[in-house]
Design an enzyme around this catalytic site. Structure first.
Site, PDB file in Angstrom:
ATOM      1  N   ARG A   9       0.302   5.749  -1.669  1.00  0.00           N
ATOM      2  CA  ARG A   9      -0.347   6.948  -1.148  1.00  0.00           C
ATOM      3  C   ARG A   9      -0.342   6.922   0.377  1.00  0.00           C
ATOM      4  O   ARG A   9      -0.065   5.903   0.999  1.00  0.00           O
ATOM      5  CB  ARG A   9      -1.785   7.061  -1.655  1.00  0.00           C
TER       6      ARG A   9
ATOM      7  N   ASP B 200      -1.957  -7.021  -5.770  1.00  0.00           N
ATOM      8  CA  ASP B 200      -3.151  -7.118  -4.945  1.00  0.00           C
ATOM      9  C   ASP B 200      -2.866  -8.207  -3.926  1.00  0.00           C
ATOM     10  O   ASP B 200      -2.787  -9.391  -4.273  1.00  0.00           O
ATOM     11  CB  ASP B 200      -4.358  -7.482  -5.805  1.00  0.00           C
TER      12      ASP B 200
ATOM     13  N   TYR C  46     -14.656  -4.868  11.331  1.00  0.00           N
ATOM     14  CA  TYR C  46     -13.392  -4.136  11.185  1.00  0.00           C
ATOM     15  C   TYR C  46     -12.469  -4.415  12.367  1.00  0.00           C
ATOM     16  O   TYR C  46     -11.274  -4.681  12.186  1.00  0.00           O
ATOM     17  CB  TYR C  46     -13.654  -2.640  11.066  1.00  0.00           C
TER      18      TYR C  46
ATOM     19  N   LYS D 146      -8.608  -6.034  12.216  1.00  0.00           N
ATOM     20  CA  LYS D 146      -7.403  -5.330  12.654  1.00  0.00           C
ATOM     21  C   LYS D 146      -6.763  -6.010  13.862  1.00  0.00           C
ATOM     22  O   LYS D 146      -5.532  -6.077  13.954  1.00  0.00           O
ATOM     23  CB  LYS D 146      -7.733  -3.885  12.983  1.00  0.00           C
TER      24      LYS D 146
ATOM     25  N   ILE E  27      -0.023   6.884   4.241  1.00  0.00           N
ATOM     26  CA  ILE E  27       0.958   6.441   5.226  1.00  0.00           C
ATOM     27  C   ILE E  27       2.059   5.603   4.579  1.00  0.00           C
ATOM     28  O   ILE E  27       3.248   5.794   4.859  1.00  0.00           O
ATOM     29  CB  ILE E  27       0.254   5.637   6.338  1.00  0.00           C
ATOM     30  N   GLY E  28       1.685   4.671   3.712  1.00  0.00           N
ATOM     31  CA  GLY E  28       2.685   3.832   3.056  1.00  0.00           C
ATOM     32  C   GLY E  28       3.669   4.649   2.245  1.00  0.00           C
ATOM     33  O   GLY E  28       4.877   4.395   2.265  1.00  0.00           O
TER      34      GLY E  28
ATOM     35  N   GLY F 209       0.815  -1.203   0.000  1.00  0.00           N
ATOM     36  CA  GLY F 209       0.000   0.000   0.000  1.00  0.00           C
ATOM     37  C   GLY F 209       0.850   1.255   0.000  1.00  0.00           C
ATOM     38  O   GLY F 209       0.522   2.249   0.663  1.00  0.00           O
TER      39      GLY F 209
END
Length: 283
Positions: free
Chosen positions: A17, A64, A158, A162, A19-20, A14
């Site tokens: 864009r 992906d 979610y 996480k 944070i990555g 990722g």
């Protein structure tokens, strides 16, 4: 000598864009070779140019992480270009904030496939090369797992996805310790000003976030520690930076002049982390 990533290869999922991207550029500024793996291939050329402009070498690999064959191919591309992998940053994630009655199974499956399974697949395929590194790190962007109802009552799917990432990271710390591979997690105190935040539709979260640079700086500190000594930790960005000597946090504010008490606080932060942060802020 100050910590450095000179000549090390950092694999960031990722990474095109938000944070990555910030983590990728930070690593490049400190001499790293960077592999950006992301579904969004359209912005890859600009990211590579930014990384190289920051002083590093880079390749962007369309990937992906739901698809194991693409993960395996991305890892092999990294090894073919730079000879190995020293650091994996599991940043790729997807966010669907809905209760069980409202979420579709396709949305649930997407979070499970990217947040938990995808991160696991990246580590699995990178492990043979991490074991050859002299200071190998796995850094997963996720919160500390917590069994408190307040974290599940609004967004069970979610939270489960996480927290599963966190359990995986903690398990890897134990499993890979004999090989000298560190596994830690990183999570923000505040919301972070990214495209994902802009799309989440939560005005409270969007009001006064911080810039991705705060996570990039915290990530850099973590992955430059001695891997045999710093592992199995659930890190909060501001705690990491305060404990490493940083005292200027105004520069991270997206809205100039935001007081610490007015920041848009992220969710899924453990109570003991908030207590430790309050203690550090009083010093």
């Amino acid at each position: 000598m100050p910590p450095t990533l000179q000549g090390k290869t950092v694999f960031v999922t990722g990474g095109t864009r938000g944070i990555g991207r910030a983590i990728a550029v930070k690593c490049a500024q400190n001499g790293a070779h960077v592999v950006v793996a992301a579904r969004n291939a359209s912005s890859s050329s600009t990211v590579v140019a930014e990384i190289e402009g920051a002083g590093g070498q880079a390749i962007a690999v369309p990937c992906d992480i739901q698809c194991e064959d693409q993960v395996a191919a991305a890892v092999q591309a990294a090894v073919a270009r730079f000879g190995g992998i020293d650091v994996v940053v599991n940043n790729a994630s997807t966010l669907v904030l809905k209760p069980t009655a409202d979420i579709s199974m396709s949305e649930y499956d997407l979070m499970a496939a990217i947040n938990a399974r995808g991160a696991f697949a990246v580590v699995k395929h990178a492990l043979p090369y991490l074991r050859n590194s002299t200071n190998a790190h796995i850094l997963t962007l996720c919160p500390k797992p917590q069994l408190e109802s307040k974290w599940f009552e609004k967004n069970t799917a979610y939270a489960v996805s996480k927290f599963t990432m966190g359990m995986m990271a903690f398990g890897l710390a134990a499993e890979q310790k004999p090989f000298g591979i560190a596994s830690n997690t990183l999570w923000p105190f505040s919301t972070i000003d990214t495209d994902g935040l802009a799309e989440c539709g939560n005005a409270q979260f969007q009001a006064r976030p911080r810039k991705p640079a705060i996570l990039a700086d915290a990530a850099y500190w973590i992955i430059t520690q001695k891997s045999t000594a710093f592992t199995g930790n659930f890190c909060l960005d501001e705690i990491v930076l305060r404990e490493s000597g940083v005292d200027d946090f105004d520069r991270y504010n997206s809205v100039e002049g935001t007081a610490l008490a007015d920041l848009s606080q992220d969710h899924l932060i453990a109570d003991e982390q908030l207590s430790r942060l309050a203690e550090l802020r009083r010093k």
